[in-house]
Design a protein around this motif. Structure first.
Motif, PDB file in Angstrom:
ATOM      1  N   MET A   1       0.847  -1.169   0.000  1.00 36.86           N
ATOM      2  CA  MET A   1       0.000   0.000   0.000  1.00 36.86           C
ATOM      3  C   MET A   1       0.900   1.242   0.000  1.00 36.86           C
ATOM      4  SD  MET A   1      -2.699   1.539   2.753  1.00 36.86           S
ATOM      5  CE  MET A   1      -3.565   0.103   3.157  1.00 36.86           C
ATOM      6  N   THR A   2       0.613   2.177  -0.832  1.00 37.41           N
ATOM      7  CA  THR A   2       1.409   3.399  -0.907  1.00 37.41           C
ATOM      8  C   THR A   2       0.733   4.511  -0.127  1.00 37.41           C
ATOM      9  OG1 THR A   2       0.338   4.114  -2.924  1.00 37.41           O
ATOM     10  CG2 THR A   2       2.340   2.790  -3.166  1.00 37.41           C
ATOM     11  N   ALA A   3       1.561   5.420   0.369  1.00 36.57           N
ATOM     12  CA  ALA A   3       1.045   6.562   1.122  1.00 36.57           C
ATOM     13  C   ALA A   3       0.504   7.605   0.150  1.00 36.57           C
ATOM     14  CB  ALA A   3       2.158   7.165   1.968  1.00 36.57           C
ATOM     15  N   PRO A   4      -0.497   8.347   0.591  1.00 32.06           N
ATOM     16  CA  PRO A   4      -0.989   9.437  -0.263  1.00 32.06           C
ATOM     17  C   PRO A   4       0.121  10.444  -0.544  1.00 32.06           C
ATOM     18  CG  PRO A   4      -2.479   9.060   1.578  1.00 32.06           C
ATOM     19  CD  PRO A   4      -1.269   8.214   1.808  1.00 32.06           C
ATOM     20  N   LYS A   5      -0.031  11.143  -1.640  1.00 37.90           N
ATOM     21  CA  LYS A   5       1.017  12.057  -2.083  1.00 37.90           C
ATOM     22  C   LYS A   5       1.300  13.139  -1.046  1.00 37.90           C
ATOM     23  CE  LYS A   5       2.493  14.658  -6.063  1.00 37.90           C
ATOM     24  NZ  LYS A   5       2.215  15.008  -7.434  1.00 37.90           N
ATOM     25  N   SER A   6       0.266  13.730  -0.437  1.00 39.08           N
ATOM     26  CA  SER A   6       0.485  14.793   0.545  1.00 39.08           C
ATOM     27  C   SER A   6       1.179  14.265   1.795  1.00 39.08           C
ATOM     28  CB  SER A   6      -0.840  15.456   0.923  1.00 39.08           C
ATOM     29  OG  SER A   6      -1.681  14.533   1.578  1.00 39.08           O
ATOM     30  N   GLU A   7       0.891  13.005   2.172  1.00 36.70           N
ATOM     31  CA  GLU A   7       1.520  12.415   3.350  1.00 36.70           C
ATOM     32  C   GLU A   7       3.007  12.164   3.113  1.00 36.70           C
ATOM     33  OE1 GLU A   7       1.103   8.347   5.885  1.00 36.70           O
ATOM     34  OE2 GLU A   7      -0.725   9.290   5.146  1.00 36.70           O
ATOM     35  N   SER A   8       3.341  11.617   1.965  1.00 39.49           N
ATOM     36  CA  SER A   8       4.752  11.361   1.672  1.00 39.49           C
ATOM     37  C   SER A   8       5.516  12.676   1.524  1.00 39.49           C
ATOM     38  CB  SER A   8       4.899  10.503   0.422  1.00 39.49           C
ATOM     39  OG  SER A   8       4.365  11.160  -0.699  1.00 39.49           O
ATOM     40  N   ARG A   9       4.818  13.693   1.032  1.00 38.04           N
ATOM     41  CA  ARG A   9       5.457  15.002   0.900  1.00 38.04           C
ATOM     42  C   ARG A   9       5.759  15.589   2.280  1.00 38.04           C
ATOM     43  NH1 ARG A   9       3.290  19.770  -2.988  1.00 38.04           N
ATOM     44  NH2 ARG A   9       5.181  21.005  -2.923  1.00 38.04           N
ATOM     45  N   GLN A  11       6.243  13.914   5.013  1.00 34.03           N
ATOM     46  CA  GLN A  11       7.318  13.120   5.585  1.00 34.03           C
ATOM     47  C   GLN A  11       8.667  13.558   5.036  1.00 34.03           C
ATOM     48  OE1 GLN A  11       6.280   9.068   4.765  1.00 34.03           O
ATOM     49  NE2 GLN A  11       4.779   8.976   6.419  1.00 34.03           N
ATOM     50  N   ALA A  12       8.718  13.846   3.765  1.00 38.18           N
ATOM     51  CA  ALA A  12       9.966  14.308   3.153  1.00 38.18           C
ATOM     52  C   ALA A  12      10.364  15.671   3.709  1.00 38.18           C
ATOM     53  CB  ALA A  12       9.818  14.380   1.643  1.00 38.18           C
ATOM     54  N   ILE A  13       9.398  16.548   3.913  1.00 39.25           N
ATOM     55  CA  ILE A  13       9.692  17.873   4.481  1.00 39.25           C
ATOM     56  C   ILE A  13      10.190  17.726   5.910  1.00 39.25           C
ATOM     57  CG2 ILE A  13       8.628  20.039   5.229  1.00 39.25           C
ATOM     58  CD1 ILE A  13       6.844  19.829   2.709  1.00 39.25           C
ATOM     59  N   ALA A  14       9.547  16.850   6.692  1.00 34.84           N
ATOM     60  CA  ALA A  14       9.980  16.636   8.074  1.00 34.84           C
ATOM     61  C   ALA A  14      11.410  16.100   8.118  1.00 34.84           C
ATOM     62  CB  ALA A  14       9.032  15.668   8.775  1.00 34.84           C
ATOM     63  N   ALA A  15      11.717  15.147   7.263  1.00 32.61           N
ATOM     64  CA  ALA A  15      13.075  14.602   7.224  1.00 32.61           C
ATOM     65  C   ALA A  15      14.083  15.667   6.801  1.00 32.61           C
ATOM     66  CB  ALA A  15      13.134  13.418   6.275  1.00 32.61           C
ATOM     67  N   ALA A  16      13.718  16.514   5.846  1.00 31.30           N
ATOM     68  CA  ALA A  16      14.617  17.579   5.399  1.00 31.30           C
ATOM     69  C   ALA A  16      14.869  18.593   6.516  1.00 31.30           C
ATOM     70  CB  ALA A  16      14.038  18.283   4.177  1.00 31.30           C
ATOM     71  N   VAL A  17      13.827  18.927   7.274  1.00 28.53           N
ATOM     72  CA  VAL A  17      13.998  19.860   8.385  1.00 28.53           C
ATOM     73  C   VAL A  17      14.901  19.267   9.456  1.00 28.53           C
ATOM     74  CG1 VAL A  17      12.762  20.981  10.296  1.00 28.53           C
ATOM     75  CG2 VAL A  17      11.846  21.103   7.987  1.00 28.53           C
ATOM     76  N   ILE A  18      14.696  17.990   9.779  1.00 29.61           N
ATOM     77  CA  ILE A  18      15.533  17.320  10.776  1.00 29.61           C
ATOM     78  C   ILE A  18      16.986  17.287  10.315  1.00 29.61           C
ATOM     79  CG2 ILE A  18      16.008  15.110  11.891  1.00 29.61           C
ATOM     80  CD1 ILE A  18      12.939  14.655  11.865  1.00 29.61           C
ATOM     81  N   LEU A  19      17.215  16.931   9.058  1.00 31.28           N
ATOM     82  CA  LEU A  19      18.586  16.880   8.544  1.00 31.28           C
ATOM     83  C   LEU A  19      19.233  18.261   8.496  1.00 31.28           C
ATOM     84  CD1 LEU A  19      18.336  14.223   5.706  1.00 31.28           C
ATOM     85  CD2 LEU A  19      19.631  14.068   7.825  1.00 31.28           C
ATOM     86  N   ALA A  20      18.467  19.288   8.147  1.00 32.78           N
ATOM     87  CA  ALA A  20      19.008  20.642   8.116  1.00 32.78           C
ATOM     88  C   ALA A  20      19.381  21.101   9.523  1.00 32.78           C
ATOM     89  CB  ALA A  20      18.005  21.599   7.495  1.00 32.78           C
ATOM     90  N   ALA A  21      18.526  20.829  10.497  1.00 35.14           N
ATOM     91  CA  ALA A  21      18.829  21.217  11.883  1.00 35.14           C
ATOM     92  C   ALA A  21      20.049  20.452  12.388  1.00 35.14           C
ATOM     93  CB  ALA A  21      17.625  20.957  12.770  1.00 35.14           C
ATOM     94  N   ALA A  22      20.116  19.166  12.100  1.00 36.93           N
ATOM     95  CA  ALA A  22      21.266  18.366  12.527  1.00 36.93           C
ATOM     96  C   ALA A  22      22.539  18.857  11.833  1.00 36.93           C
ATOM     97  CB  ALA A  22      21.031  16.895  12.217  1.00 36.93           C
ATOM     98  N   GLY A  23      22.442  19.186  10.559  1.00 33.91           N
ATOM     99  CA  GLY A  23      23.610  19.705   9.842  1.00 33.91           C
ATOM    100  C   GLY A  23      24.108  21.014  10.423  1.00 33.91           C
ATOM    101  N   LEU A  24      23.171  21.862  10.808  1.00 29.84           N
ATOM    102  CA  LEU A  24      23.546  23.132  11.418  1.00 29.84           C
ATOM    103  C   LEU A  24      24.249  22.919  12.757  1.00 29.84           C
ATOM    104  CD1 LEU A  24      23.248  26.170  10.823  1.00 29.84           C
ATOM    105  CD2 LEU A  24      21.169  26.124  12.198  1.00 29.84           C
ATOM    106  N   VAL A  25      23.705  22.022  13.564  1.00 30.16           N
ATOM    107  CA  VAL A  25      24.331  21.725  14.863  1.00 30.16           C
ATOM    108  C   VAL A  25      25.707  21.106  14.657  1.00 30.16           C
ATOM    109  CG1 VAL A  25      24.163  20.244  16.902  1.00 30.16           C
ATOM    110  CG2 VAL A  25      22.177  21.527  16.142  1.00 30.16           C
ATOM    111  N   LEU A  26      25.805  20.156  13.731  1.00 28.64           N
ATOM    112  CA  LEU A  26      27.096  19.505  13.491  1.00 28.64           C
ATOM    113  C   LEU A  26      28.107  20.456  12.856  1.00 28.64           C
ATOM    114  CD1 LEU A  26      25.887  15.990  12.297  1.00 28.64           C
ATOM    115  CD2 LEU A  26      26.892  16.609  14.500  1.00 28.64           C
ATOM    116  N   TYR A  27      27.633  21.457  12.120  1.00 28.95           N
ATOM    117  CA  TYR A  27      28.528  22.452  11.543  1.00 28.95           C
ATOM    118  C   TYR A  27      29.189  23.296  12.638  1.00 28.95           C
ATOM    119  CZ  TYR A  27      30.145  26.436   8.803  1.00 28.95           C
ATOM    120  OH  TYR A  27      30.915  27.416   8.240  1.00 28.95           O
ATOM    121  N   PHE A  28      28.420  23.664  13.641  1.00 26.97           N
ATOM    122  CA  PHE A  28      28.945  24.483  14.727  1.00 26.97           C
ATOM    123  C   PHE A  28      29.533  23.678  15.883  1.00 26.97           C
ATOM    124  CE2 PHE A  28      25.996  27.548  12.752  1.00 26.97           C
ATOM    125  CZ  PHE A  28      26.919  28.558  12.515  1.00 26.97           C
ATOM    126  N   MET A  29      29.437  22.356  15.822  1.00 23.72           N
ATOM    127  CA  MET A  29      29.922  21.516  16.913  1.00 23.72           C
ATOM    128  C   MET A  29      31.412  21.695  17.214  1.00 23.72           C
ATOM    129  SD  MET A  29      29.408  17.490  17.682  1.00 23.72           S
ATOM    130  CE  MET A  29      30.726  16.853  16.703  1.00 23.72           C
TER     131      MET A  29
END
Length: 71
Positions: A1-9, A11-29
């Motif tokens: 079963m596939t996720a609806p398009k808005s749901e997968s979108r 999820q992708a935005i949430a993952a991108a935000v998490i990775l961006a925040a982690a990248g920022l923290v790791l950049y200044f670490m």
């Protein structure tokens, strides 16, 4: 079963935000650890380890949340 398009979108935005925040923290670490290292090397090591560990904890918690929702 596939996720609806808005749901997968959202999820992708949430993952991108998490990775961006982690990248920022790791950049200044290195700066944070060096500043703390002048005060206490043990404190610097502990904070550095916690920052790296937090990256994995965020994804672990997100996976638990998704499993709890039945996805």
């Amino acid at each position: 079963m596939t996720a609806p398009k808005s749901e997968s979108r959202s999820q992708a935005i949430a993952a991108a935000v998490i990775l961006a925040a982690a990248g920022l923290v790791l950049y200044f670490m290195p700066t944070i650890v060096l500043k703390l290292g002048s005060y206490s090397p043990y404190l610097a090591a502990a904070v550095g380890a916690c920052l790296v560990f937090a990256f994995f904890v965020v994804f672990w918690l997100r996976a638990r949340y998704q499993r709890g929702r039945g996805k």
